[in-house]
Scaffold this motif. Structure first.
Motif, mmCIF file in Angstrom:
data_model
loop_
_atom_site.group_PDB
_atom_site.id
_atom_site.type_symbol
_atom_site.label_atom_id
_atom_site.label_comp_id
_atom_site.label_asym_id
_atom_site.label_seq_id
_atom_site.Cartn_x
_atom_site.Cartn_y
_atom_site.Cartn_z
ATOM 1 N N LEU A 1 81.213 52.136 85.505
ATOM 2 C CA LEU A 1 80.118 52.063 86.483
ATOM 3 C C LEU A 1 79.047 51.061 86.063
ATOM 4 O O LEU A 1 78.354 50.484 86.915
ATOM 5 C CB LEU A 1 79.482 53.446 86.698
ATOM 6 C CG LEU A 1 80.397 54.533 87.258
ATOM 7 C CD1 LEU A 1 79.592 55.811 87.525
ATOM 8 C CD2 LEU A 1 81.084 54.071 88.541
ATOM 9 N N GLY A 2 78.913 50.846 84.747
ATOM 10 C CA GLY A 2 77.959 49.828 84.278
ATOM 11 C C GLY A 2 78.337 48.463 84.836
ATOM 12 O O GLY A 2 77.495 47.724 85.362
ATOM 13 N N GLY B 1 82.446 55.912 81.286
ATOM 14 C CA GLY B 1 83.880 55.689 81.129
ATOM 15 C C GLY B 1 84.573 55.316 82.442
ATOM 16 O O GLY B 1 85.774 55.101 82.478
ATOM 17 N N HIS B 2 83.801 55.244 83.555
ATOM 18 C CA HIS B 2 84.368 54.845 84.854
ATOM 19 C C HIS B 2 84.011 53.403 85.204
ATOM 20 O O HIS B 2 84.072 53.021 86.368
ATOM 21 C CB HIS B 2 83.858 55.769 85.969
ATOM 22 C CG HIS B 2 84.286 57.186 85.818
ATOM 23 N ND1 HIS B 2 85.540 57.619 86.185
ATOM 24 C CD2 HIS B 2 83.643 58.259 85.314
ATOM 25 C CE1 HIS B 2 85.638 58.913 85.930
ATOM 26 N NE2 HIS B 2 84.500 59.324 85.393
HETATM 27 C C1 LIG Z 1 76.082 50.776 78.514
HETATM 28 C C2 LIG Z 1 76.562 51.799 79.543
HETATM 29 C C3 LIG Z 1 75.854 51.525 80.861
HETATM 30 C C4 LIG Z 1 78.069 51.684 79.705
HETATM 31 O O1 LIG Z 1 78.532 52.781 80.447
HETATM 32 P P1 LIG Z 1 79.928 52.740 81.290
HETATM 33 O O2 LIG Z 1 79.850 51.722 82.338
HETATM 34 O O3 LIG Z 1 80.213 54.131 81.677
HETATM 35 O O4 LIG Z 1 80.915 52.236 80.175
HETATM 36 P P2 LIG Z 1 82.465 51.839 80.366
HETATM 37 O O5 LIG Z 1 83.056 52.591 81.511
HETATM 38 O O6 LIG Z 1 82.566 50.359 80.361
HETATM 39 O O7 LIG Z 1 83.023 52.446 79.013
HETATM 40 C C5 LIG Z 1 84.065 51.908 78.248
HETATM 41 C C6 LIG Z 1 84.353 52.934 77.154
HETATM 42 O O8 LIG Z 1 83.195 53.095 76.298
HETATM 43 C C7 LIG Z 1 82.750 54.450 76.314
HETATM 44 N N1 LIG Z 1 81.284 54.463 76.327
HETATM 45 C C8 LIG Z 1 80.466 53.871 77.239
HETATM 46 N N2 LIG Z 1 79.188 54.078 76.896
HETATM 47 C C9 LIG Z 1 79.192 54.790 75.765
HETATM 48 C C10 LIG Z 1 78.159 55.303 74.927
HETATM 49 N N3 LIG Z 1 76.847 55.082 75.203
HETATM 50 N N4 LIG Z 1 78.517 56.006 73.830
HETATM 51 C C11 LIG Z 1 79.826 56.216 73.541
HETATM 52 N N5 LIG Z 1 80.860 55.747 74.296
HETATM 53 C C12 LIG Z 1 80.529 55.056 75.401
HETATM 54 C C13 LIG Z 1 83.311 55.038 77.593
HETATM 55 O O9 LIG Z 1 83.432 56.429 77.526
HETATM 56 C C14 LIG Z 1 84.654 54.328 77.716
HETATM 57 O O10 LIG Z 1 85.573 54.937 76.879
HETATM 58 P P3 LIG Z 1 87.142 54.981 77.317
HETATM 59 O O11 LIG Z 1 87.601 53.544 77.442
HETATM 60 O O12 LIG Z 1 87.765 55.726 76.199
HETATM 61 O O13 LIG Z 1 87.177 55.710 78.625
HETATM 62 C C15 LIG Z 1 76.237 53.234 79.042
HETATM 63 O O14 LIG Z 1 76.698 53.389 77.709
HETATM 64 C C16 LIG Z 1 74.777 53.616 79.084
HETATM 65 O O15 LIG Z 1 74.248 53.997 80.114
HETATM 66 N N6 LIG Z 1 74.088 53.564 77.931
HETATM 67 C C17 LIG Z 1 72.693 53.965 77.833
HETATM 68 C C18 LIG Z 1 71.770 52.981 78.517
HETATM 69 C C19 LIG Z 1 71.803 51.611 77.874
HETATM 70 O O16 LIG Z 1 72.003 51.466 76.674
HETATM 71 N N7 LIG Z 1 71.542 50.610 78.706
HETATM 72 C C20 LIG Z 1 71.448 49.244 78.270
HETATM 73 C C21 LIG Z 1 70.097 48.971 77.777
HETATM 74 S S1 LIG Z 1 69.959 47.321 77.205
#
Ligand SMILES: CC(C)(COP(=O)(O)OP(=O)(O)OC[C@H]1O[C@@H](n2cnc3c(N)ncnc32)[C@H](O)[C@@H]1OP(=O)(O)O)[C@@H](O)C(=O)NCCC(=O)NCCS
Length: 364
Positions: free
Chosen positions: A307-308, A304-305
Motif C-alpha cells: 500500500l505504501g 505487506g500489501h
Molecule cells: C514504509 C511503509 C509505508 C511500508 O509499508 P507497506 O507498503 O505495507 O510495505 P510493503 O508492502 O512494501 O512491505 C514489503 C515487506 O516488508 C514488510 N514491512 C513493511 N513495513 C514494515 C515495517 N515497518 N516493519 C517490518 N516489516 C515491514 C511487509 O510486511 C512486507 O513483508 P512480506 O514481503 O513478507 O509480506 C510502512 O513500513 C510504514 O508505514 N512505516 C511507518 C511510517 C514510515 O516510516 N513512513 C516513512 C517516513 S519517512
C-alpha cells in the motif's frame, strides 16, 4: 568572497509579523542567508523557504511556540537559529535548526546562537533539544565522517559538527535526502503497478488537492497520529501526537496561509471503508518545479500489501494533475527505514544529501 566571522556577534530575536502582513526585513535577511547556505551545499534552491512562507509559518504558534534568532557581524547576517517548542506533547523538547553563512566560522556563530537560545529553553522547562542540519552525502567508512547512534549513514565531521559535539549534542540519526525526477517516477510507476495491484486486492485509492473531504478527515487524522510512533527515530525523544479532525484542519489552514498546495492520497479498505494508508506531497507555486514529500504511512495491520507503493504512485499522478509544472520531488528517510527506502528506490529516488539529527539531553 566572504570573510570569516569574528566575535563578538550580536544576536537578536525576530518577532513574528501578523498573518497577512509583509515579511519584516529580518525575515528577508534570514532567507537570503539560507539561500547562500543551500547554494553552497546543494547547488540549488529547491529546499529554501520564501520570506512569505517563513513569515506565515512563524505566525502560526497554536501547536508550537516558535523563536527565530539571527546572529550578525556588523550588518551582515552570519547565522540563524529557529526553534519550535511543542505545546501539546513532547513538552520537555525543543526542535529546530541552526544555519551558518558559508565562509563564517561555525564555532563562533553556533556558540553565540546557542548561548542566546538557551535561557528561554531552560525557563520553559525544555530539557531536551533536537537540531537537524544538512551535510553532503558521505560514505560511513570515508575519512572525517561521523556515524550516528543508529549505526546507519554518516555526515561530514566538519567545523559545524565539531561545534555541536563540543556543546554537548549527540549525533543520534542520519536521514538520507533523495530526489526523484517526476517523469522517471511516473514511467517506473507504470512498470510497478501490476505487481502492486496483485498484492493490494481489496483496497481502493482516493486522491485530492487541498483540504481532506469531510468523510475521510477523521480516518486520516487517526493515521497521522501513527507518524509520531511508527517512523524509526533512533534515540530521539518523541511523544505520541494526538491527532483529531481539529488538528488536521488547523494544519490544512496553516498550509493555505503559507500558499502551499498539499496533494494527498489515501488507500481505503474496501470491506470497511477505513483509511489504511496515506501519502502527501507539498508544493508552493513560488517554486513551480518542486514538491516535497511529507508523510507516507501504512497502518501496521495493513502492511505487506504494497500500500505504501500504491499510495505513492497514485499521489505522484495526482501531483502531475494538480501541479503540472513539478519536475522534482524531494524526500527524507531515516537510513534504517529499509521499507520506505526500498519503495522510494523502486520509484527512482536517488540520494542527494544527508541530514543529521542531533540531540542534547539534560539541559538545565
Ligand atoms: C514504509 C511503509 C509505508 C511500508 O509499508 P507497506 O507498503 O505495507 O510495505 P510493503 O508492502 O512494501 O512491505 C514489503 C515487506 O516488508 C514488510 N514491512 C513493511 N513495513 C514494515 C515495517 N515497518 N516493519 C517490518 N516489516 C515491514 C511487509 O510486511 C512486507 O513483508 P512480506 O514481503 O513478507 O509480506 C510502512 O513500513 C510504514 O508505514 N512505516 C511507518 C511510517 C514510515 O516510516 N513512513 C516513512 C517516513 S519517512
Amino acid at each position: 568572497m566572504t570573510t570569516p566571522a569574528v566575535a563578538p556577534l550580536s544576536v537578536t530575536d525576530v518577532p513574528p509579523v501578523p498573518t497577512g502582513t509583509d515579511p519584516s526585513p529580518d525575515i528577508v535577511a534570514c532567507v537570503e542567508m539560507w539561500r547562500a547556505a543551500h547554494l553552497d551545499l546543494l547547488g540549488h534552491l529547491d529546499l529554501t523557504e520564501s520570506p512569505g512562507t517563513l513569515a506565515a509559518g512563524l505566525a502560526q504558534q497554536e501547536y508550537e511556540a516558535k523563536q527565530l534568532l539571527l546572529a550578525r557581524e556588523g550588518d551582515r547576517v552570519v547565522g540563524s537559529c529557529l526553534l519550535r517548542r511543542p505545546r501539546r506533547e513532547s513538552t520537555e523538547v525543543a526542535r529546530g535548526g541552526m544555519s551558518v553563512l558559508p565562509g563564517a566560522d561555525p564555532s563562533v556563530v553556533l556558540r553565540a546562537l546557542w548561548e542566546a537560545a538557551r535561557p528561554a529553553l531552560v525557563a520553559d522547562g525544555r530539557t531536551t533539544v533536537q537540531l537537524w542540519s544538512m551535510s553532503r552525502a558521505v560514505r560511513p567508512h570515508a575519512p572525517d565522517v561521523l556515524v550516528p547512534g543508529t549505526g546507519v549513514g554518516a555526515v561530514e565531521h566538519d567545523g559545524y559538527a565539531a561545534t555541536l559535539l563540543d556543546l554537548g549534542f549527540v549525533l543520534e540519526q542520519v536521514e538520507r535526502h533523495s530526489q526523484l525526477e517526476v517523469d522517471e517516477g511516473l514511467e517506473r510507476a507504470a512498470g510497478l503497478e501490476h505487481e502492486v495491484l496483485r498484492h493490494a486486492d481489496g483496497y481502493d485509492v482516493v486522491s485530492w488537492a487541498g483540504p481532506a473531504p469531510d468523510s475521510l478527515a477523521a480516518g486520516l487524522a487517526a493515521a497521522c497520529s501513527r507518524m509520531s510512533t511508527d517512523v524509526p527515530m533512533g534515540a530521539l525523544e518523541v511523544d505520541e501526537e494526538a491527532w483529531d479532525v481539529d488538528r488536521l484542519r488547523y494544519v490544512e489552514s496553516t498550509l493555505a496561509a503559507r500558499g502551499m498546495l498539499r496533494v494527498t492520497t489515501v488507500a481505503l479498505e474496501g470491506r470497511t471503508g477505513e483509511v489504511a494508508a496515506y501519502s502527501c506531497l507539498d508544493h508552493h507555486p513560488g517554486l513551480p518545479e518542486v514538491a516535497w514529500q511529507e508523510d507516507t504511512l501504512v497502518l501496521a495491520e495493513h502492511r505487506g500489501h504494497r500500500l505504501g507503493t500504491l499510495v505513492k504512485i497514485a499521489n505522484l499522478r495526482a501531483l502531475r494533475e494538480h501541479a503540472a509544472g513539478v519536475l522534482r520531488v524531494h524526500t527524507w528517510n531515516a537510513g534504517e527505514n529499509a521499507w520506505m527506502l526500498r519503495i522510494n528506490e523502486a520509484l527512482g529516488f536517488r540520494e542527494a544529501s544527508a541530514e543529521a539529527a542531533w540531540q542534547l539531553t539534560g539541559l538545565h
